[in-house]
Enzyme design. Structure first.
Site, PDB file in Angstrom:
ATOM      1  N   GLU A  89      36.019 113.122  17.244  1.00  0.00           N
ATOM      2  CA  GLU A  89      34.981 112.337  17.840  1.00  0.00           C
ATOM      3  C   GLU A  89      34.287 111.410  16.924  1.00  0.00           C
ATOM      4  O   GLU A  89      34.160 110.417  17.321  1.00  0.00           O
ATOM      5  CB  GLU A  89      33.691 113.409  18.506  1.00  0.00           C
ATOM      6  CG  GLU A  89      34.540 114.311  19.596  1.00  0.00           C
ATOM      7  CD  GLU A  89      35.513 115.316  19.186  1.00  0.00           C
ATOM      8  OE1 GLU A  89      36.125 115.876  19.838  1.00  0.00           O
ATOM      9  OE2 GLU A  89      35.447 115.790  17.917  1.00  0.00           O
ATOM     10  N   GLU A  92      43.216 111.533   7.674  1.00  0.00           N
ATOM     11  CA  GLU A  92      44.112 110.428   7.521  1.00  0.00           C
ATOM     12  C   GLU A  92      45.046 110.127   8.451  1.00  0.00           C
ATOM     13  O   GLU A  92      46.005 109.382   8.694  1.00  0.00           O
ATOM     14  CB  GLU A  92      44.971 110.967   6.254  1.00  0.00           C
ATOM     15  CG  GLU A  92      44.180 110.681   4.985  1.00  0.00           C
ATOM     16  CD  GLU A  92      45.223 111.172   3.621  1.00  0.00           C
ATOM     17  OE1 GLU A  92      44.840 110.980   2.599  1.00  0.00           O
ATOM     18  OE2 GLU A  92      46.184 111.717   3.830  1.00  0.00           O
ATOM     19  N   ASN A 122      44.222 113.078  21.207  1.00  0.00           N
ATOM     20  CA  ASN A 122      44.194 111.874  21.297  1.00  0.00           C
ATOM     21  C   ASN A 122      45.830 111.112  21.097  1.00  0.00           C
ATOM     22  O   ASN A 122      46.213 111.022  19.899  1.00  0.00           O
ATOM     23  CB  ASN A 122      43.154 111.226  20.102  1.00  0.00           C
ATOM     24  CG  ASN A 122      42.984 109.759  20.523  1.00  0.00           C
ATOM     25  OD1 ASN A 122      43.470 109.056  21.349  1.00  0.00           O
ATOM     26  ND2 ASN A 122      42.284 109.012  19.586  1.00  0.00           N
ATOM     27  N   GLU A 148      46.057 107.043  19.446  1.00  0.00           N
ATOM     28  CA  GLU A 148      46.212 106.457  18.088  1.00  0.00           C
ATOM     29  C   GLU A 148      47.714 106.126  17.800  1.00  0.00           C
ATOM     30  O   GLU A 148      47.976 105.166  17.375  1.00  0.00           O
ATOM     31  CB  GLU A 148      45.461 107.705  17.024  1.00  0.00           C
ATOM     32  CG  GLU A 148      44.184 107.481  17.169  1.00  0.00           C
ATOM     33  CD  GLU A 148      43.629 109.035  16.137  1.00  0.00           C
ATOM     34  OE1 GLU A 148      42.565 108.767  15.775  1.00  0.00           O
ATOM     35  OE2 GLU A 148      44.533 109.871  15.981  1.00  0.00           O
TER      36      GLU A 148
END
Length: 423
Positions: A60, A310, A334, A337
């Site tokens: 988040e 990272e 997610n 990315e």
């Protein structure tokens, strides 16, 4: 009636919460350092009258990073405080923003702890990310007349069914924010049915589309060079318990077609790094840990990404991405990315926390779903064998991310009047 019972339960849970902190601190000593803050015995070391953003943890924090930088540029005189629920989240705040932003840990949702935290912080505006719905937190903000914005709000149908069992509590909480910025129209509709005032709910999109544009290409190139530029690299990211065995089974199958394949394995939680290392070693795999084995990465079969913060650029060192939390019924993680890096994305069947995003990626031909280790192996192996298919899927993924960016700017326009105005 429900609220007092809930508050009483938070106090009765104190022994269990102390036990939880002691257990977590065995692997992550930082948990021990924040015990006073978690129980309201020590307030936040942060400026008052700030823009306060609360984000649960690392993911988040990353999602709202572009919004924070935009706020710093637009309102340089306004201090910013970011609270999280985990020490790793607070560490990520410091990594991303240095001394330009204050980091704090939110206390447990006990009435006295929240009251002490909110009154000591005395923020100009509180921005609550996604689903951090804590009844006493919202009650304290309402009592102190702190304007609240719920940002990047999402609500799956599964969660909505659970929350409907507490209609009074939900109406009280959802009636607190001045603005509820939902990710999708479906999220907005579910929030309204749950009790949010319809005139306060807006659809601004998903902040993760904006955050995905922040990439450390130099670090990604450096890691790919250290791994071996000619080797195929498959990243399995944000994996959870019971997923790694399937990932490792798939890895062994893929090696039959790609014997020099490197698996870049990034477990979701830091306290499982040792467990995953032992799992790999028990299967006879040559493993290197990114935190300590830089010299052995080129010879490893598995590179364990045991460093925090990272992951957004580790994707840039890979050819294909599997995003975890999806082979097990946890709702996924997610997947924007890797999409932003131009990687074809592979997912398990359980992605209910990202229903709209998965629908968009799948319709664009940028993501595929699999159900088990064998399907995962076939899909990844096929993508590794076909550079043109990878490039096409990755290009479609990047285009999708670019088309849906802009949620941060829309949300920022809503924060402005609240930041400038008097409470």
């Amino acid at each position: 009636m429900i609220k007092p019972l809930y508050s009483a339960a938070t106090y009765l849970a104190t022994p269990a919460l102390l036990g939880y902190l002691a257990w977590r601190s065995r692997r992550e000593p930082a948990y021990r350092q924040y015990i006073g803050e978690r129980f309201g015995l020590r307030g936040p070391s942060a400026p008052r009258d700030a823009l306060w953003i609360h984000a649960a943890s690392v993911g988040e924090v990353q999602a709202m990073s572009a919004l924070v930088r935009a706020c710093q540029q637009r309102y340089p005189e306004r201090p910013i405080v970011i609270s999280t629920m985990t020490p790793s989240g607070a560490d990520h705040v410091r990594r991303l923003f240095g001394t330009g932003v204050s980091a704090a840990l939110l206390p447990f949702d006990q009435p006295h702890a929240m009251r002490h935290f909110v009154r000591q912080l005395s923020p100009r505006l509180a921005v609550i990310m996604e689903m951090e719905w804590w009844p006493n937190l919202f009650g304290c903000l309402r009592a102190d007349a702190v304007p609240v914005v719920m940002a990047n709000a999402r609500l799956s149908e599964r969660s909505a069914r659970r929350y409907r069992r507490l209609p009074g509590l939900m109406r009280e909480m959802l009636g607190t924010p001045r603005v509820i910025s939902a990710q999708t129209r479906a999220d907005a509709d579910r929030l309204i049915r749950l009790g949010a005032p319809g005139d306060r709910v807006v659809v601004d999109g998903n902040l993760k589309f904006d955050a995905s544009g922040s990439m450390d290409r130099e670090s990604a190139r450096g890691l790919r060079h250290d791994i071996g530029s000619a080797r195929p690299v498959w990243i399995a990211a944000s994996t959870r318990g019971n997923e790694e065995p399937a990932v490792l089974d798939a890895f062994r199958m893929i090696q039959k077609d790609h014997p020099d394949l490197l698996l870049l394995l990034a477990p979701r939680h830091a306290d499982r790094f040792d467990e995953v290392e032992h799992l790999c070693q028990a299967r006879g795999l040559r493993l290197a840990r990114r935190s300590r084995d830089s010299a052995g990465m080129a010879d490893a079969e598995v590179l364990l990404a045991d460093t925090l913060g990272e992951l957004p650029w580790l994707y840039g060192a890979a050819d294909v991405a599997f995003v975890g939390g999806s082979l097990v019924p946890l709702g996924g993680q997610n997947m924007l990315e890797p999409a932003a890096w131009g990687l074809p994305v592979v997912l398990g069947p359980h992605t209910f926390n990202f229903t709209e995003v998965v629908k968009q990626l799948t319709a664009a031909g940028a993501a595929e779903s699999v159900s088990n280790a064998a399907e995962l192996a076939r899909t990844v192996s096929r993508l590794l064998s076909d550079p043109q298919e990878r490039a096409n899927g990755g290009g479609r993924a990047q285009s999708l991310v670019a088309r849906h960016a802009g949620a941060g700017e829309r949300l920022l326009s809503r924060l402005g009047p609240l930041l400038r105005g008097d409470r």
